[in-house]
Design a protein around this motif. Structure first.
Motif, mmCIF file in Angstrom:
data_model
loop_
_atom_site.group_PDB
_atom_site.id
_atom_site.type_symbol
_atom_site.label_atom_id
_atom_site.label_comp_id
_atom_site.label_asym_id
_atom_site.label_seq_id
_atom_site.Cartn_x
_atom_site.Cartn_y
_atom_site.Cartn_z
ATOM 1 N N PHE A 344 -25.363 -53.967 73.604
ATOM 2 C CA PHE A 344 -26.368 -54.366 74.600
ATOM 3 C C PHE A 344 -27.786 -54.023 74.177
ATOM 4 O O PHE A 344 -28.737 -54.599 74.693
ATOM 5 C CB PHE A 344 -26.061 -53.693 75.946
ATOM 6 C CG PHE A 344 -26.380 -52.220 75.995
ATOM 7 C CD1 PHE A 344 -27.477 -51.765 76.699
ATOM 8 C CD2 PHE A 344 -25.592 -51.292 75.322
ATOM 9 C CE1 PHE A 344 -27.786 -50.418 76.737
ATOM 10 C CE2 PHE A 344 -25.881 -49.945 75.366
ATOM 11 C CZ PHE A 344 -26.989 -49.500 76.074
ATOM 12 N N ASP A 345 -27.944 -53.095 73.232
ATOM 13 C CA ASP A 345 -29.267 -52.585 72.904
ATOM 14 C C ASP A 345 -29.767 -53.178 71.585
ATOM 15 O O ASP A 345 -29.764 -52.530 70.540
ATOM 16 C CB ASP A 345 -29.221 -51.052 72.818
ATOM 17 C CG ASP A 345 -30.620 -50.443 72.694
ATOM 18 O OD1 ASP A 345 -31.606 -51.201 72.742
ATOM 19 O OD2 ASP A 345 -30.705 -49.210 72.548
ATOM 20 N N TRP A 346 -30.185 -54.448 71.635
ATOM 21 C CA TRP A 346 -30.748 -55.134 70.482
ATOM 22 C C TRP A 346 -31.545 -56.332 70.992
ATOM 23 O O TRP A 346 -31.597 -56.569 72.206
ATOM 24 C CB TRP A 346 -29.659 -55.574 69.486
ATOM 25 C CG TRP A 346 -28.575 -56.434 70.066
ATOM 26 C CD1 TRP A 346 -27.609 -56.041 70.943
ATOM 27 C CD2 TRP A 346 -28.351 -57.827 69.833
ATOM 28 N NE1 TRP A 346 -26.785 -57.113 71.268
ATOM 29 C CE2 TRP A 346 -27.214 -58.213 70.597
ATOM 30 C CE3 TRP A 346 -28.970 -58.783 69.035
ATOM 31 C CZ2 TRP A 346 -26.716 -59.511 70.597
ATOM 32 C CZ3 TRP A 346 -28.474 -60.080 69.028
ATOM 33 C CH2 TRP A 346 -27.351 -60.439 69.800
ATOM 34 N N LYS A 347 -32.150 -57.050 70.093
ATOM 35 C CA LYS A 347 -32.999 -58.175 70.478
ATOM 36 C C LYS A 347 -32.482 -59.460 69.863
ATOM 37 O O LYS A 347 -32.704 -59.727 68.684
ATOM 38 C CB LYS A 347 -34.443 -57.930 70.018
ATOM 39 C CG LYS A 347 -35.397 -59.070 70.355
ATOM 40 C CD LYS A 347 -36.768 -58.833 69.743
ATOM 41 C CE LYS A 347 -37.685 -60.035 69.942
ATOM 42 N NZ LYS A 347 -39.008 -59.844 69.307
ATOM 43 N N PRO A 348 -31.753 -60.258 70.636
ATOM 44 C CA PRO A 348 -31.299 -61.554 70.118
ATOM 45 C C PRO A 348 -32.468 -62.524 69.957
ATOM 46 O O PRO A 348 -33.403 -62.518 70.755
ATOM 47 C CB PRO A 348 -30.316 -62.051 71.179
ATOM 48 C CG PRO A 348 -30.423 -61.154 72.344
ATOM 49 C CD PRO A 348 -31.312 -60.019 72.011
ATOM 50 N N SER A 370 -26.963 -54.408 82.502
ATOM 51 C CA SER A 370 -27.528 -53.475 81.532
ATOM 52 C C SER A 370 -27.965 -54.198 80.259
ATOM 53 O O SER A 370 -29.046 -53.929 79.708
ATOM 54 C CB SER A 370 -26.515 -52.383 81.200
ATOM 55 O OG SER A 370 -27.026 -51.463 80.270
ATOM 56 N N ALA A 371 -27.121 -55.139 79.790
ATOM 57 C CA ALA A 371 -27.467 -55.902 78.581
ATOM 58 C C ALA A 371 -28.713 -56.747 78.811
ATOM 59 O O ALA A 371 -29.619 -56.782 77.963
ATOM 60 C CB ALA A 371 -26.295 -56.778 78.170
ATOM 61 N N PHE A 372 -28.772 -57.420 79.937
ATOM 62 C CA PHE A 372 -29.947 -58.240 80.247
ATOM 63 C C PHE A 372 -31.206 -57.386 80.305
ATOM 64 O O PHE A 372 -32.248 -57.736 79.716
ATOM 65 C CB PHE A 372 -29.743 -58.982 81.569
ATOM 66 C CG PHE A 372 -30.956 -59.731 82.028
ATOM 67 C CD1 PHE A 372 -31.316 -60.929 81.430
ATOM 68 C CD2 PHE A 372 -31.761 -59.234 83.049
ATOM 69 C CE1 PHE A 372 -32.452 -61.622 81.838
ATOM 70 C CE2 PHE A 372 -32.895 -59.918 83.462
ATOM 71 C CZ PHE A 372 -33.239 -61.112 82.854
ATOM 72 N N ASP A 373 -31.141 -56.264 80.999
ATOM 73 C CA ASP A 373 -32.306 -55.397 81.146
ATOM 74 C C ASP A 373 -32.768 -54.860 79.792
ATOM 75 O O ASP A 373 -33.969 -54.846 79.490
ATOM 76 C CB ASP A 373 -31.984 -54.231 82.081
ATOM 77 C CG ASP A 373 -31.771 -54.666 83.522
ATOM 78 O OD1 ASP A 373 -32.170 -55.801 83.878
ATOM 79 O OD2 ASP A 373 -31.189 -53.882 84.297
ATOM 80 N N LYS A 374 -31.817 -54.419 78.969
ATOM 81 C CA LYS A 374 -32.181 -53.804 77.690
ATOM 82 C C LYS A 374 -32.697 -54.850 76.702
ATOM 83 O O LYS A 374 -33.683 -54.622 75.999
ATOM 84 C CB LYS A 374 -30.968 -53.079 77.104
ATOM 85 C CG LYS A 374 -31.319 -52.126 75.979
ATOM 86 C CD LYS A 374 -32.149 -50.957 76.502
ATOM 87 C CE LYS A 374 -32.390 -49.922 75.436
ATOM 88 N NZ LYS A 374 -33.229 -48.803 75.926
ATOM 89 N N MET A 375 -32.021 -55.986 76.613
ATOM 90 C CA MET A 375 -32.466 -57.033 75.684
ATOM 91 C C MET A 375 -33.852 -57.533 76.057
ATOM 92 O O MET A 375 -34.692 -57.780 75.184
ATOM 93 C CB MET A 375 -31.459 -58.186 75.683
ATOM 94 C CG MET A 375 -30.130 -57.852 75.037
ATOM 95 S SD MET A 375 -28.924 -59.200 75.220
ATOM 96 C CE MET A 375 -27.497 -58.507 74.374
#
Length: 412
Positions: A344-348, A370-375
């Motif tokens: 979840f903690d990366w930048k697509p 969580s993935a949406f918020d972190k990305m």
């Protein structure tokens, strides 16, 4: 693709998913094939290909419930479905220790259609038997339903079995292991590309990724791997990971504090067994599980995952030492294993749409939030969250199918 026919196909397929496999299991799976593999010696990844299904357009239409299905309070025909062929591909990849092995997957493509086609990698959800492996193309496999449907929409579909299934069935499946889910999926894509060239199947350089549950985790892992180390080979058009366990630390803590039966307890326990082995923790099961469950799990019959009935309440199943170590952030070894398998903690860079049922008690919705918020915090501008309001893990599948099909269609 004509939007009216597209909508008919998508909603009709979602209707089938709602009602289960009743209509599917009664139909003929394949035209008889000789099942003799083609061997390849001049390819880097592809080892062999075996034709396992050759389905005519007529039989494919029959598979989706005959000529008519209910749609928007009227009867609509499914028309224009192509036939498809399904192959089992065997290919070269690596295991969790970096050893060279062979694995397998299903390769599906539409026949008697013109023009270059997009490639789609479909990562399957959790399975516990060989019958669920995509390359088996059995009625319980995602390839038989979802893979067939996607190929009928004009995609060339690559479906990895993952390690521990198909050609690699002698090994244990490394459940929810980010690295091998990604590498097995990427190497299957490479083999699919090689096989497409051998079969003169023209690809149009578009690549779509999707998967549900464990397949959602695999999809984010694959997306990240392609953009970080295989961007010279593939350019992702869009991906739709769904209902995956992306933020494993938050997910684990949420499960651990629950003082009620949890439907996902066997899957979570399977993750514990996998990481305890793969990360060399090698702790006695009594560290994680109270008795008699620790002994019962240690002595369970062979098979994938947890093959016996266990206590479903986390506060009763797991030891206080294990639970406190997670909640207090003191069990650094296990927390590091969870962190290493989070996606979840990366930048697509490519467009990514997270799909998840808000009432999912199996893989909690917090994973996608969580993935949406972190990305987004990491600077991603092409990430969207598509919540399916009020539905659980299994009830969300029809809406997932519809959204994936509609979303991908905007790029074609």
């Amino acid at each position: 693709m004509h939007m009216k026919n597209f909508t008919r196909k998508v909603l009709s397929f979602a209707f089938l998913l709602c009602w289960g496999l009743v209509l599917l299991t009664g139909c003929t799976k394949i035209v008889e094939t000789d099942q003799i593999p083609q061997i390849f010696t001049d390819t880097k990844y592809l080892v062999s290909a075996t034709l396992v299904a050759d389905i005519s357009a007529e039989n494919l239409t029959n598979r989706y419930g005959g000529e008519y299905l209910p749609l928007d309070n009227e009867l609509e025909a499914i028309q224009g479905l192509p036939g498809i062929k399904v192959y089992k591909l065997v290919y070269k990849t690596k295991d969790a220790d970096g050893n060279d092995i062979t694995a397998s997957g299903a390769f599906l493509y539409p026949i008697n259609t013109s023009g270059a086609k997009p490639l789609l990698s479909y990562q399957h959800g959790t399975i516990t038997t060989e019958a669920g492996a995509p390359s088996s193309y059995g009625t319980s496999a995602d390839s038989f339903i979802g893979g067939t449907f996607l190929a009928s929409l004009g995609y060339v579909v690559s479906m990895p079995d993952y390690l521990g299934y198909g050609e690699n069935a002698a090994a244990d499946h490394p459940y929810e292991h980010r690295a091998t889910l990604a590498s097995a999926s990427l190497d299957m894509l490479r083999a699919s590309k090689e096989f497409s060239a051998k079969q003169n199947i023209e690809l149009n350089n578009q690549l779509f990724l999707t998967g549900y549950s464990e397949g959602g985790s695999a999809t984010t892992a694959l997306h990240q791997l392609i953009e970080s180390s295989a961007s010279s080979e593939f350019t992702i058009t869009a991906s739709t990971p769904a209902a995956g366990a992306y933020d494993k630390i938050t997910f684990a803590k949420n499960i651990t504090v629950k003082d009620k039966p949890m439907l996902n307890i066997k899957n979570y326990s399977w993750v514990i067994l996998t990481y305890n082995k793969l990360y060399g923790l090698n702790r006695p099961l009594t560290y994680y599980f109270n008795e008699p469950y620790a002994t019962n799990i240690a002595n369970q019959p062979e098979g994938e995952g947890i093959t016996i009935d266990i206590e479903q309440n986390p506060t009763k199943l797991f030891t206080a030492e294990f639970r406190n170590g997670l909640l207090n952030d003191t069990d650094t070894e296990f927390l590091n294993a969870l962190r290493d398998n989070s996606t979840f903690d990366w930048k697509p860079n490519a467009p990514l749409r997270l799909i998840h049922g808000t009432a999912d008690e199996f893989v909690l919705f917090v994973n996608s939030q969580s993935a949406f918020d972190k990305m987004t915090a990491n600077g991603a501008t092409n990430v969207t969250l598509f919540p399916i309001n009020g539905t659980g893990h299994f009830e969300s599948v029809p809406a997932y199918v519809i959204e994936v099909s509609k979303y991908f269609d905007t790029f074609r």
